[in-house]
Write a protein that holds these residues in place. Structure first.
Motif, PDB file in Angstrom:
ATOM      1  N   LYS A   5      62.865 -55.885 -60.683  1.00  0.00           N
ATOM      2  CA  LYS A   5      64.317 -55.771 -60.592  1.00  0.00           C
ATOM      3  C   LYS A   5      64.734 -55.221 -59.214  1.00  0.00           C
ATOM      4  O   LYS A   5      63.971 -54.527 -58.545  1.00  0.00           O
ATOM      5  N   ASN A   6      65.934 -55.530 -58.859  1.00  0.00           N
ATOM      6  CA  ASN A   6      66.547 -55.042 -57.612  1.00  0.00           C
ATOM      7  C   ASN A   6      65.975 -55.632 -56.331  1.00  0.00           C
ATOM      8  O   ASN A   6      66.351 -55.216 -55.242  1.00  0.00           O
ATOM      9  N   PHE A  16      63.499 -57.828 -49.590  1.00  0.00           N
ATOM     10  CA  PHE A  16      63.471 -56.365 -49.476  1.00  0.00           C
ATOM     11  C   PHE A  16      63.263 -55.759 -50.856  1.00  0.00           C
ATOM     12  O   PHE A  16      63.970 -56.091 -51.807  1.00  0.00           O
ATOM     13  N   PRO A  18      63.688 -52.464 -52.658  1.00  0.00           N
ATOM     14  CA  PRO A  18      64.315 -51.154 -52.431  1.00  0.00           C
ATOM     15  C   PRO A  18      63.576 -49.986 -53.072  1.00  0.00           C
ATOM     16  O   PRO A  18      63.817 -48.845 -52.718  1.00  0.00           O
ATOM     17  N   SER A  19      62.650 -50.267 -54.000  1.00  0.00           N
ATOM     18  CA  SER A  19      61.953 -49.123 -54.594  1.00  0.00           C
ATOM     19  C   SER A  19      60.748 -48.697 -53.768  1.00  0.00           C
ATOM     20  O   SER A  19      60.271 -47.569 -53.888  1.00  0.00           O
ATOM     21  N   THR A  20      60.225 -49.586 -52.914  1.00  0.00           N
ATOM     22  CA  THR A  20      59.113 -49.179 -52.048  1.00  0.00           C
ATOM     23  C   THR A  20      59.518 -49.120 -50.580  1.00  0.00           C
ATOM     24  O   THR A  20      58.812 -48.526 -49.766  1.00  0.00           O
ATOM     25  N   GLY A  21      60.628 -49.770 -50.232  1.00  0.00           N
ATOM     26  CA  GLY A  21      61.053 -49.820 -48.832  1.00  0.00           C
ATOM     27  C   GLY A  21      60.383 -50.935 -48.050  1.00  0.00           C
ATOM     28  O   GLY A  21      60.614 -51.077 -46.858  1.00  0.00           O
ATOM     29  N   ASP A  22      59.543 -51.725 -48.721  1.00  0.00           N
ATOM     30  CA  ASP A  22      58.843 -52.811 -48.018  1.00  0.00           C
ATOM     31  C   ASP A  22      59.761 -54.005 -47.810  1.00  0.00           C
ATOM     32  O   ASP A  22      60.604 -54.315 -48.661  1.00  0.00           O
ATOM     33  N   GLN A  76      53.625 -55.824 -54.976  1.00  0.00           N
ATOM     34  CA  GLN A  76      54.422 -55.182 -56.050  1.00  0.00           C
ATOM     35  C   GLN A  76      55.816 -55.797 -56.200  1.00  0.00           C
ATOM     36  O   GLN A  76      56.802 -55.091 -56.449  1.00  0.00           O
TER      37      GLN A  76
ATOM     38  N   ARG B 228      61.344 -43.582 -47.300  1.00  0.00           N
ATOM     39  CA  ARG B 228      59.932 -43.845 -46.990  1.00  0.00           C
ATOM     40  C   ARG B 228      59.796 -44.070 -45.493  1.00  0.00           C
ATOM     41  O   ARG B 228      60.600 -44.786 -44.900  1.00  0.00           O
ATOM     42  N   LEU B 230      58.659 -45.662 -42.222  1.00  0.00           N
ATOM     43  CA  LEU B 230      58.217 -47.008 -41.851  1.00  0.00           C
ATOM     44  C   LEU B 230      57.386 -46.984 -40.578  1.00  0.00           C
ATOM     45  O   LEU B 230      56.615 -47.895 -40.317  1.00  0.00           O
ATOM     46  N   ILE B 242      63.415 -45.724 -44.262  1.00  0.00           N
ATOM     47  CA  ILE B 242      64.391 -46.516 -45.015  1.00  0.00           C
ATOM     48  C   ILE B 242      64.711 -45.798 -46.330  1.00  0.00           C
ATOM     49  O   ILE B 242      63.814 -45.219 -46.957  1.00  0.00           O
ATOM     50  N   SER B 243      65.975 -45.808 -46.711  1.00  0.00           N
ATOM     51  CA  SER B 243      66.354 -45.158 -47.983  1.00  0.00           C
ATOM     52  C   SER B 243      65.913 -46.036 -49.145  1.00  0.00           C
ATOM     53  O   SER B 243      65.970 -47.266 -49.070  1.00  0.00           O
ATOM     54  N   LEU B 244      65.450 -45.375 -50.203  1.00  0.00           N
ATOM     55  CA  LEU B 244      64.855 -46.076 -51.345  1.00  0.00           C
ATOM     56  C   LEU B 244      65.749 -46.055 -52.572  1.00  0.00           C
ATOM     57  O   LEU B 244      66.576 -45.157 -52.731  1.00  0.00           O
ATOM     58  N   ASP B 245      65.517 -47.025 -53.424  1.00  0.00           N
ATOM     59  CA  ASP B 245      66.154 -47.029 -54.739  1.00  0.00           C
ATOM     60  C   ASP B 245      65.081 -46.570 -55.720  1.00  0.00           C
ATOM     61  O   ASP B 245      64.220 -47.351 -56.107  1.00  0.00           O
ATOM     62  N   ASP B 246      65.070 -45.297 -56.057  1.00  0.00           N
ATOM     63  CA  ASP B 246      63.997 -44.765 -56.875  1.00  0.00           C
ATOM     64  C   ASP B 246      64.550 -43.691 -57.809  1.00  0.00           C
ATOM     65  O   ASP B 246      64.629 -42.517 -57.459  1.00  0.00           O
ATOM     66  N   LYS B 272      53.454 -40.801 -53.914  1.00  0.00           N
ATOM     67  CA  LYS B 272      53.528 -41.622 -55.121  1.00  0.00           C
ATOM     68  C   LYS B 272      52.148 -42.248 -55.280  1.00  0.00           C
ATOM     69  O   LYS B 272      51.737 -43.069 -54.451  1.00  0.00           O
ATOM     70  N   ARG B 322      71.257 -47.760 -50.634  1.00  0.00           N
ATOM     71  CA  ARG B 322      69.817 -48.041 -50.560  1.00  0.00           C
ATOM     72  C   ARG B 322      69.543 -49.057 -49.450  1.00  0.00           C
ATOM     73  O   ARG B 322      70.399 -49.890 -49.144  1.00  0.00           O
ATOM     74  N   GLY B 323      68.329 -49.025 -48.910  1.00  0.00           N
ATOM     75  CA  GLY B 323      67.956 -50.013 -47.908  1.00  0.00           C
ATOM     76  C   GLY B 323      68.597 -49.780 -46.550  1.00  0.00           C
ATOM     77  O   GLY B 323      68.743 -50.704 -45.770  1.00  0.00           O
TER      78      GLY B 323
END
Lengths: 82, 349
Positions: A5-6, A16, A18-22, A76, B228, B230, B242-246, B272, B322-323
């Motif tokens: 998701k997302n 992109f 957004p949960s890992t920033g990759d 992932q 995280r 980069l 980069i800002s994360l959605d977590d 993590k 985010r992002g």
């Protein structure tokens, strides 16, 4: 088999997570596969679409799809909940 | 609505490859929607770049090094305050916090200077040497760790740890040791630089993620933005992030800030793990140098800290973008010798 998701995907093939920033970029074939995954298409249906669109045979499409799914899993971006 | 004029004194004006948070904090305050901020920079050295950033720093003063003690600092702040009438002071270095925490009440009562800092107990509770206990007390996982005072203790670590493990200095430095021989080597190297004790921590494999956060001291997390790295420098500092959605990371951060009743800004450093578990590696008791990313994401933590220091009620932030990336850069300032001379000889600029 679902995209996580997302995950943000642009028309240019920029991805992109957004949960890992990759972030990643993919070619038009990869983008098409991702679009089909988003529509919850199964493997067989994706192979059918690819052979119809990119003039390749079934076995090539199947191999390329498997390779690409492996890449998505490694990064992932995909989980295996059928 | 017109902005209120206030004067804020800020330390941490160095902006080298291991940058201080001062300049990002000032940028955040200059973008405040509530305050028209005049900045008084406080520096320890004449080559701190922030001293010469006249678009950000209105007036600068040298202050004594933390090792000079509380009374020297108090005397200097008295002098500076007579000229500048400081409303709020934001210290940004770990090493100076002890003195500012001790002076917090006196600065408020005698000089009318407000600050918003952790209590001495909170400050001490998150030290590397007691972080494992901090984790147990505040319901957050911390890799098992213990203090050692001699290299001869390394042989016995096999009973409690599995290799690799991390050898850490009391304040800075950490190296991953794959064998007892490496651990002994790192023990000597790090203890020679930072003294004893050395902290031995179980290595956790995974990705590092960090959170810049702000607590109100009453158990509320006013804001938290996860990031995280980069691009990492050879000193391990983020040069891009980069800002994360977590959501899970935000929930854990809220819990740490809430349970510890943290007062002020902080940075939470997590790993993590490959299994998706979060382990707190460090809690820094001040804003990180990348705090301006939080502003870019919609949470102006330094502005909120100033509000709380002035006794105003702050509504917690509920969202952030985010992002969003930050990408740091270095910049050669051209400085006239007369300015360098002034700060070096007179201690003010």
């Amino acid at each position: 088999m679902q995209l996580n998701k997302n995950i943000a995907i642009s028309d240019s093939g920029f991805i992109f997570n957004p949960s890992t920033g990759d972030s990643f970029s993919t070619n038009p074939v990869g983008l098409e596969i991702i679009r089909l995954l988003r529509e919850n298409k199964k493997k067989d249906a994706i192979i059918k679409e690819l052979t119809g669109r990119f003039s390749i045979d079934d076995s090539t499409a199947e191999k390329d799809l498997s390779d690409f799914l492996l890449v998505l899993r490694n990064y992932q971006l995909l989980n295996d909940h059928e | 609505m017109s902005k209120r004029k206030i004067t804020v004194a800020v330390t941490g004006l160095n902006n080298i490859d291991s940058p201080g948070p001062g300049v990002p904090v000032i940028r955040a305050l200059k973008e405040s929607l509530l305050f028209d901020v005049r900045i008084v920079g406080l520096s320890y050295e004449s080559l701190e770049p922030g001293l010469y950033m006249h678009d950000l720093v209105d007036k600068s003063y040298q202050v004594p090094l933390p090792s000079a003690g509380i009374s020297s600092l108090l005397e200097r702040l008295h002098y500076i305050n007579e000229k500048e009438e400081i409303d709020v002071i934001i210290p940004n270095f770990d090493a100076e916090l002890h003195n500012f925490i001790k002076l917090e009440k006196q600065l408020r009562s005698d000089f009318g200077i407000a600050s918003f800092l952790p209590t001495s107990e909170q400050f001490e509770s998150r030290h590397k040497s007691v972080l494992y206990e901090f984790g147990e007390a505040n319901d957050v996982k911390v890799p098992f760790s213990k203090m050692i005072f001699s290299a001869s203790e390394i042989e016995g670590l096999k009973k409690e740890f599995t290799y690799p493990l991390v050898i850490k200095g009391k304040y800075y430095d950490a190296s991953v040791a794959a064998t007892p021989e490496q651990a002994v080597n790192y023990f000597h190297k790090i203890s020679a630089k930072w003294g004893l004790p050395i902290i031995v921590q179980q290595f956790v494999s995974g990705n590092e993620v960090n959170v810049t956060a702000l607590g109100d001291g009453k158990g509320n997390c006013i804001g938290a933005v996860p990031m995280r790295k980069l691009y990492i420098t050879d000193k391990g500092k983020a040069w891009a992030g980069i800002s994360l959605d977590d959501e899970k990371l935000i929930e854990i951060s809220n819990r740490v800030i809430g349970n510890s009743k943290w007062r002020g800004g902080c940075e939470l450093e997590f790993i993590k793990s490959n299994e998706g578990e979060y382990y707190l590696l460090e809690m820094n008791p001040r804003f990180p140098a990348w705090v301006y990313l939080a502003v870019g994401c919609g949470q102006n933590h330094p502005e909120a800290l100033v509000q709380m220091a002035l006794g105003e009620k702050v509504v917690p932030f509920t969202d952030y973008e985010r992002g969003k990336l930050f990408i740091r850069y270095s910049f050669d300032q051209i400085v006239n010798l007369s300015e360098f001379e002034k700060i070096s000889t007179l201690g003010e600029l």
